[in-house]
Design a protein around this motif. Sequence first.
Motif, PDB file in Angstrom:
ATOM      1  N   ASP A   3       0.578  98.475  27.493  1.00 38.33           N
ATOM      2  CA  ASP A   3       1.227  97.261  27.959  1.00 38.33           C
ATOM      3  C   ASP A   3       1.917  97.552  29.288  1.00 38.33           C
ATOM      4  OD1 ASP A   3       2.314  94.706  28.022  1.00 38.33           O
ATOM      5  OD2 ASP A   3       4.106  95.352  26.937  1.00 38.33           O
ATOM      6  N   THR A   4       1.378  97.001  30.355  1.00 38.41           N
ATOM      7  CA  THR A   4       1.929  97.213  31.694  1.00 38.41           C
ATOM      8  C   THR A   4       2.067  95.860  32.376  1.00 38.41           C
ATOM      9  OG1 THR A   4      -0.310  97.598  32.489  1.00 38.41           O
ATOM     10  CG2 THR A   4       1.019  99.541  32.023  1.00 38.41           C
ATOM     11  N   PRO A   5       3.156  95.113  32.095  1.00 33.17           N
ATOM     12  CA  PRO A   5       3.298  93.758  32.622  1.00 33.17           C
ATOM     13  C   PRO A   5       3.140  93.652  34.139  1.00 33.17           C
ATOM     14  CG  PRO A   5       5.089  94.278  31.096  1.00 33.17           C
ATOM     15  CD  PRO A   5       4.294  95.526  31.289  1.00 33.17           C
ATOM     16  N   GLY A   6       3.755  94.556  34.886  1.00 31.95           N
ATOM     17  CA  GLY A   6       3.630  94.502  36.344  1.00 31.95           C
ATOM     18  C   GLY A   6       2.204  94.720  36.798  1.00 31.95           C
ATOM     19  N   LEU A   7       1.546  95.700  36.202  1.00 27.27           N
ATOM     20  CA  LEU A   7       0.162  95.991  36.571  1.00 27.27           C
ATOM     21  C   LEU A   7      -0.764  94.868  36.129  1.00 27.27           C
ATOM     22  CD1 LEU A   7      -1.812  97.896  37.887  1.00 27.27           C
ATOM     23  CD2 LEU A   7      -1.966  99.135  35.736  1.00 27.27           C
ATOM     24  N   ASP A   8      -0.516  94.325  34.943  1.00 27.03           N
ATOM     25  CA  ASP A   8      -1.340  93.210  34.467  1.00 27.03           C
ATOM     26  C   ASP A   8      -1.295  92.049  35.451  1.00 27.03           C
ATOM     27  OD1 ASP A   8      -1.894  94.714  32.235  1.00 27.03           O
ATOM     28  OD2 ASP A   8      -0.477  93.658  30.936  1.00 27.03           O
ATOM     29  N   ALA A   9      -0.110  91.742  35.964  1.00 32.41           N
ATOM     30  CA  ALA A   9       0.031  90.647  36.923  1.00 32.41           C
ATOM     31  C   ALA A   9      -0.729  90.940  38.216  1.00 32.41           C
ATOM     32  CB  ALA A   9       1.515  90.398  37.219  1.00 32.41           C
ATOM     33  N   ILE A  10      -0.665  92.182  38.676  1.00 30.65           N
ATOM     34  CA  ILE A  10      -1.378  92.559  39.898  1.00 30.65           C
ATOM     35  C   ILE A  10      -2.886  92.462  39.686  1.00 30.65           C
ATOM     36  CG2 ILE A  10      -1.880  94.493  41.460  1.00 30.65           C
ATOM     37  CD1 ILE A  10       1.098  95.341  41.040  1.00 30.65           C
ATOM     38  N   VAL A  11      -3.379  92.972  38.558  1.00 36.82           N
ATOM     39  CA  VAL A  11      -4.817  92.913  38.261  1.00 36.82           C
ATOM     40  C   VAL A  11      -5.266  91.460  38.119  1.00 36.82           C
ATOM     41  CG1 VAL A  11      -6.585  93.506  36.548  1.00 36.82           C
ATOM     42  CG2 VAL A  11      -4.949  95.237  37.310  1.00 36.82           C
ATOM     43  N   ASP A  12      -4.460  90.626  37.463  1.00 34.07           N
ATOM     44  CA  ASP A  12      -4.808  89.205  37.334  1.00 34.07           C
ATOM     45  C   ASP A  12      -4.934  88.544  38.707  1.00 34.07           C
ATOM     46  OD1 ASP A  12      -4.890  89.375  34.582  1.00 34.07           O
ATOM     47  OD2 ASP A  12      -2.888  88.495  34.283  1.00 34.07           O
ATOM     48  N   ARG A  13      -4.034  88.872  39.612  1.00 32.89           N
ATOM     49  CA  ARG A  13      -4.113  88.320  40.980  1.00 32.89           C
ATOM     50  C   ARG A  13      -5.389  88.787  41.681  1.00 32.89           C
ATOM     51  NH1 ARG A  13       2.016  89.142  43.241  1.00 32.89           N
ATOM     52  NH2 ARG A  13       2.997  87.686  41.802  1.00 32.89           N
ATOM     53  N   MET A  14      -5.748  90.045  41.488  1.00 32.63           N
ATOM     54  CA  MET A  14      -6.990  90.547  42.105  1.00 32.63           C
ATOM     55  C   MET A  14      -8.205  89.846  41.508  1.00 32.63           C
ATOM     56  SD  MET A  14      -6.483  94.612  42.891  1.00 32.63           S
ATOM     57  CE  MET A  14      -5.789  95.139  41.339  1.00 32.63           C
ATOM     58  N   ARG A  15      -8.196  89.636  40.195  1.00 33.24           N
ATOM     59  CA  ARG A  15      -9.317  88.941  39.545  1.00 33.24           C
ATOM     60  C   ARG A  15      -9.456  87.515  40.062  1.00 33.24           C
ATOM     61  NH1 ARG A  15      -8.143  91.844  34.512  1.00 33.24           N
ATOM     62  NH2 ARG A  15      -9.840  93.345  34.348  1.00 33.24           N
ATOM     63  N   LEU A  64     -10.464 103.121  48.876  1.00 32.06           N
ATOM     64  CA  LEU A  64     -10.698 102.241  47.738  1.00 32.06           C
ATOM     65  C   LEU A  64     -10.818 103.072  46.461  1.00 32.06           C
ATOM     66  CD1 LEU A  64     -12.460  99.037  47.316  1.00 32.06           C
ATOM     67  CD2 LEU A  64     -13.457 100.897  46.016  1.00 32.06           C
ATOM     68  N   ASP A  65     -11.536 104.169  46.520  1.00 30.02           N
ATOM     69  CA  ASP A  65     -11.733 105.017  45.349  1.00 30.02           C
ATOM     70  C   ASP A  65     -10.417 105.631  44.869  1.00 30.02           C
ATOM     71  OD1 ASP A  65     -13.683 105.765  43.498  1.00 30.02           O
ATOM     72  OD2 ASP A  65     -13.990 107.715  44.446  1.00 30.02           O
ATOM     73  N   ALA A  66      -9.579 106.080  45.789  1.00 28.73           N
ATOM     74  CA  ALA A  66      -8.292 106.659  45.407  1.00 28.73           C
ATOM     75  C   ALA A  66      -7.379 105.599  44.790  1.00 28.73           C
ATOM     76  CB  ALA A  66      -7.617 107.300  46.625  1.00 28.73           C
ATOM     77  N   CYS A  67      -7.354 104.413  45.383  1.00 27.94           N
ATOM     78  CA  CYS A  67      -6.534 103.329  44.817  1.00 27.94           C
ATOM     79  C   CYS A  67      -7.050 102.921  43.453  1.00 27.94           C
ATOM     80  CB  CYS A  67      -6.518 102.134  45.767  1.00 27.94           C
ATOM     81  SG  CYS A  67      -5.584 102.459  47.269  1.00 27.94           S
ATOM     82  N   ALA A  68      -8.368 102.852  43.291  1.00 31.19           N
ATOM     83  CA  ALA A  68      -8.953 102.503  41.996  1.00 31.19           C
ATOM     84  C   ALA A  68      -8.595 103.551  40.946  1.00 31.19           C
ATOM     85  CB  ALA A  68     -10.476 102.366  42.124  1.00 31.19           C
ATOM     86  N   LEU A  69      -8.641 104.819  41.315  1.00 28.21           N
ATOM     87  CA  LEU A  69      -8.278 105.887  40.381  1.00 28.21           C
ATOM     88  C   LEU A  69      -6.813 105.764  39.973  1.00 28.21           C
ATOM     89  CD1 LEU A  69      -8.620 108.499  38.785  1.00 28.21           C
ATOM     90  CD2 LEU A  69      -8.440 109.761  40.956  1.00 28.21           C
ATOM     91  N   LEU A  70      -5.941 105.528  40.915  1.00 25.46           N
ATOM     92  CA  LEU A  70      -4.517 105.395  40.613  1.00 25.46           C
ATOM     93  C   LEU A  70      -4.268 104.212  39.671  1.00 25.46           C
ATOM     94  CD1 LEU A  70      -1.729 106.580  41.200  1.00 25.46           C
ATOM     95  CD2 LEU A  70      -1.591 105.053  43.152  1.00 25.46           C
ATOM     96  N   ILE A  71      -4.909 103.094  39.925  1.00 26.68           N
ATOM     97  CA  ILE A  71      -4.764 101.924  39.048  1.00 26.68           C
ATOM     98  C   ILE A  71      -5.309 102.238  37.656  1.00 26.68           C
ATOM     99  CG2 ILE A  71      -5.541  99.554  38.649  1.00 26.68           C
ATOM    100  CD1 ILE A  71      -5.483  99.218  41.760  1.00 26.68           C
TER     101      ILE A  71
END
Length: 163
Positions: A3-15, A64-71
């Motif tokens: 459960d990562t509310p902040g990350l979920d919101a960021i991923v939802d915005r990207m989607r 992009l690959d480094a950011c994707a790995l971090l996410i």
Amino acid sequence: MIDTPGLDAIVDRMRSGSSSPASWDSGERTYGDLLGAVDAWRSRLASIGVTRGTVVALHGDWSLDACALLIALFIDGAIAVPFIPSAKAEMRALMGIAGAERLVTLVPGREPDIESLGGGVDNELISTFRARSRPGLVVFTSGSTAVPNGVLHDGQLLLRKFV
């Protein structure tokens, strides 16, 4: 997935803007490209046994690959320890301080190199993050002493700053 509310919101915005452009070192890519790379990293990490609480060092320039790995590491509740290429000389010692269990090296134009570093060092702070199922980010600073000190940030709290 934790459960990562902040990350979920960021991923939802990207989607929601998956066809929107995002600039990266290799030309224009979309948020859909980034999310595809996140999914690929999550599969790859699972296949090598990276799970919640695993300490993973990342060595490479931001791409992009480094950011994707971090996410992907944050989504899966791992603890990320990023290093820029110029930190190579001191990286092994710093990975020991952080208790890194895996090292992912990203070099443009090559397949990522993933190295198992052994069991890592289990310290009280890392144990606390593991028990709470919290993603983490270890950043090193020399402060005023010129001696490297690792700071473990709570990934959930850090991400809330961006939503």
